[in-house]
Design a protein around this motif. Structure first.
Motif, mmCIF file in Angstrom:
data_model
loop_
_atom_site.group_PDB
_atom_site.id
_atom_site.type_symbol
_atom_site.label_atom_id
_atom_site.label_comp_id
_atom_site.label_asym_id
_atom_site.label_seq_id
_atom_site.Cartn_x
_atom_site.Cartn_y
_atom_site.Cartn_z
ATOM 1 N N CYS A 1 -2.605 2.735 9.625
ATOM 2 C CA CYS A 1 -2.272 4.110 9.241
ATOM 3 C C CYS A 1 -3.034 5.144 10.059
ATOM 4 N N GLN A 2 -4.225 4.804 10.513
ATOM 5 C CA GLN A 2 -5.031 5.766 11.255
ATOM 6 C C GLN A 2 -4.371 6.197 12.558
ATOM 7 N N PHE B 1 -1.423 7.035 12.986
ATOM 8 C CA PHE B 1 -0.513 8.128 12.680
ATOM 9 C C PHE B 1 -1.219 9.269 11.942
ATOM 10 N N GLU B 2 -2.554 9.165 11.820
ATOM 11 C CA GLU B 2 -3.348 10.114 11.041
ATOM 12 C C GLU B 2 -2.899 10.108 9.578
ATOM 13 N N HIS B 3 -2.542 8.937 9.083
ATOM 14 C CA HIS B 3 -2.184 8.751 7.680
ATOM 15 C C HIS B 3 -3.334 8.068 6.948
ATOM 16 N N GLU B 4 -3.212 7.990 5.622
ATOM 17 C CA GLU B 4 -4.233 7.375 4.790
ATOM 18 C C GLU B 4 -3.588 6.400 3.811
ATOM 19 N N ILE B 5 -4.411 5.514 3.254
ATOM 20 C CA ILE B 5 -3.970 4.619 2.199
ATOM 21 C C ILE B 5 -4.455 5.182 0.862
ATOM 22 N N ALA B 6 -3.513 5.454 -0.039
ATOM 23 C CA ALA B 6 -3.880 5.976 -1.361
ATOM 24 C C ALA B 6 -4.288 4.844 -2.295
ATOM 25 N N ALA C 1 0.840 -1.196 0.000
ATOM 26 C CA ALA C 1 0.000 0.000 0.000
ATOM 27 C C ALA C 1 0.873 1.244 0.000
ATOM 28 N N GLU C 2 0.372 2.298 -0.652
ATOM 29 C CA GLU C 2 1.029 3.600 -0.613
ATOM 30 C C GLU C 2 0.414 4.402 0.527
ATOM 31 N N GLN C 3 1.233 4.777 1.470
ATOM 32 C CA GLN C 3 0.791 5.479 2.681
ATOM 33 C C GLN C 3 1.058 6.976 2.515
ATOM 34 N N THR C 4 0.031 7.807 2.741
ATOM 35 C CA THR C 4 0.178 9.247 2.598
ATOM 36 C C THR C 4 -0.282 9.964 3.859
#
Length: 498
Positions: free
Chosen positions: A352-353, A355-360, A320-323
């Motif tokens: 990811c949540q 770290f407050e990140h998302e999956i693109a 997964a690409e993590q943004t």
């Protein structure tokens, strides 16, 4: 002084520092503002204003501020210095084989920490940020790799070594029992960051082992321990440091389970996430290949910590690409052991949540195809782009390409529209080079990004520089990236139909 008065002074302090930082004041006003800042510090309790004091000092004397900050940190004895030249930093950091860290300062970008995670290993690099942020990043890496010893640990090791080589009944030096004043300048910063680290260790890393082995000390160890306690008394600084580092010890992992990835034996630690199935999600550590953490978080899902490894690796691997929330690439997520695609999506999103990140986007591949490419960023990108199958992606998604793959000098000059983090680069591939058509402003948004969103055109698909030049000449400037891409597509379709 009551809380309201202090709050008003804090606001005034912020306004003064902001005015000085942006140089909006005359010479007389600048001198008056600096005098007022000093007056505020004299009026108020120092611990309340340590963060504001750090910001002010950093704006006035960044190098000395960083040096003082590092000397007051938990890892001062492994600090190699503050540098403004990359070559000097690399020389200082790599001339000593053991783990260590250094700070690189660039006036426009800020501070960057270089951390050697293990002896004879390549340094891990933070992004350019302020001192607090890059130091917090280093603590996160320390929590994962445990590469540095705190000054208190080094002191304790030295005392233990001395106790083992000297008679048990040692003379007590009265100077040893004198309390040392705690550092004032940065005590707020170190307390705050250490508290953050303790909280992080409590919530992110949990021991996999259900039962701990209790090792009783031998008689010799008991004698040595008693000798240490009888001959030395902890000073005030040692007590504070011990309190700050309590709970930040190396997270234990299940000694019975190490995941074998290629030639590496990788310990695992449970992740304490709220969802039920996420309780079976583990972070995979790669102590022999720490550079992987710069571009990938490696995870494994296990129904049972003793689950057969062949069965785990026989399942599909999900990439997964993590943004971040602005859409900027952080790193890949590599998930092993997921039972199906839906579970893989849930687990990567839950991870990811925190770290407050998302999956693109997320893709699927076999371990056989991935294993030779996991330990190199460029190879992992190629594997993700060409060998992995798409499972899910965000709406209006553009895949990410590593910066080093791009010839960043724009070949055709024209005015571009303003860019945002999600704005894709328009690239043209010819032979072995990938050149920028549109994206100069997007590249200027951040010089620390590893990868950027892109749309890739290919000379073999009939796109030529002459065609691009002709289309650009027909568009009104400034030109938007998607507008240019759509115009090129329409022009090419018209050429084919003709």
């Amino acid at each position: 002084m009551n809380t309201l008065e202090k709050s008003l002074l804090i606001k005034e302090l912020h306004d003064l520092i902001d005015a000085l930082t942006h140089k909006r004041l005359s010479l007389y006003e600048t001198a008056k503002a600096k005098a007022r800042i000093k007056e505020i510090f004299m009026l108020c309790d120092k611990p309340i204003f340590q963060k504001q004091l750090l910001t002010f000092k950093a704006s006035q004397n960044p190098i000395q501020t960083a040096v003082t900050f590092a000397e007051q940190s938990l890892y001062a004895q492994s600090f190699r210095g503050v540098f403004t030249q990359l070559e000097a930093l690399e020389t200082a950091l790599y001339q000593q084989p053991e783990a260590g860290w250094a700070i690189l300062y660039q006036p426009r970008a800020g501070w960057q920490i270089w951390l050697i995670p293990a002896a004879d290993r390549t340094a891990l690099l933070s992004e350019f940020q302020d001192l607090e942020q890059v130091y917090r990043w280093m603590l996160e890496q320390q929590q994962q790799y445990h590469c540095l010893q705190t000054d208190a640990e080094l002191k304790q090791a030295a005392v233990l070594e001395a106790a083992q080589t000297q008679p048990v009944f040692a003379t007590v030096d009265p100077e040893e029992n004198k309390a040392v004043d705690s550092p004032i300048q940065f005590e707020f910063i170190t307390d705050h960051i250490a508290t953050e680290e303790v909280a992080s260790s409590d919530t992110q890393v949990v021991d996999v082992a259900k039962d701990e082995l209790t090792i009783e000390p031998t008689a010799d160890q008991t004698i040595i321990s008693n000798a240490i306690l009888n001959t030395t008394q902890p000073d005030a600084t040692t007590i504070d440091t011990a309190q700050m580092t309590a709970g930040t010890q190396k997270p234990s992992v299940n000694p019975a389970y190490n995941l074998l990835l290629s030639q590496y034996s990788c310990p695992i630690s449970a992740l304490n996430l709220s969802q039920n199935e996420s309780a079976q999600l583990y972070r995979v550590f790669l102590p022999e290949a720490p550079e992987v953490t710069q571009y990938a978080d490696v995870l494994v899902h296990l129904s049972d910590p003793e689950e057969d490894q062949q069965q785990v690796l026989a399942r599909a691997v999900y990439l997964a690409e993590q943004t971040n929330t602005q859409g900027r690439f952080i790193k890949y997520v590599v998930l092993l052991g997921a039972l199906d695609q839906m579970q893989a999506i849930r687990l990567t999103q839950n991870f990811c949540q925190q770290f407050e990140h998302e999956i693109a986007a997320i893709r699927e591949i076999s371990w056989e195809k991935l294993q030779e490419h996991l330990f190199d960023f460029d190879q992992l990108f190629q594997c993700y782009s060409h060998d992995a199958q798409i499972v899910w992606q965000q709406e209006h998604y553009f895949p990410f390409i590593p910066i080093q793959h791009i010839q960043t000098t724009k070949f055709i000059q024209f005015e571009e529209s303003e860019a945002q983090s999600h704005t894709p680069l328009i690239l043209l591939k010819e032979r072995q080079k990938i050149r920028v058509i549109h994206g100069q402003k997007r590249l200027q948004l951040s010089r620390t990004e590893q990868a950027v969103p892109h749309i890739l055109l290919d000379r073999q698909q009939g796109i030529s520089w002459q065609m691009i030049q002709k289309v650009i000449s027909q568009l009104q400037q400034p030109i938007d990236a998607l507008q240019l891409c759509q115009a090129l597509q329409m022009y090419q379709e018209k050429e084919v139909s003709a």
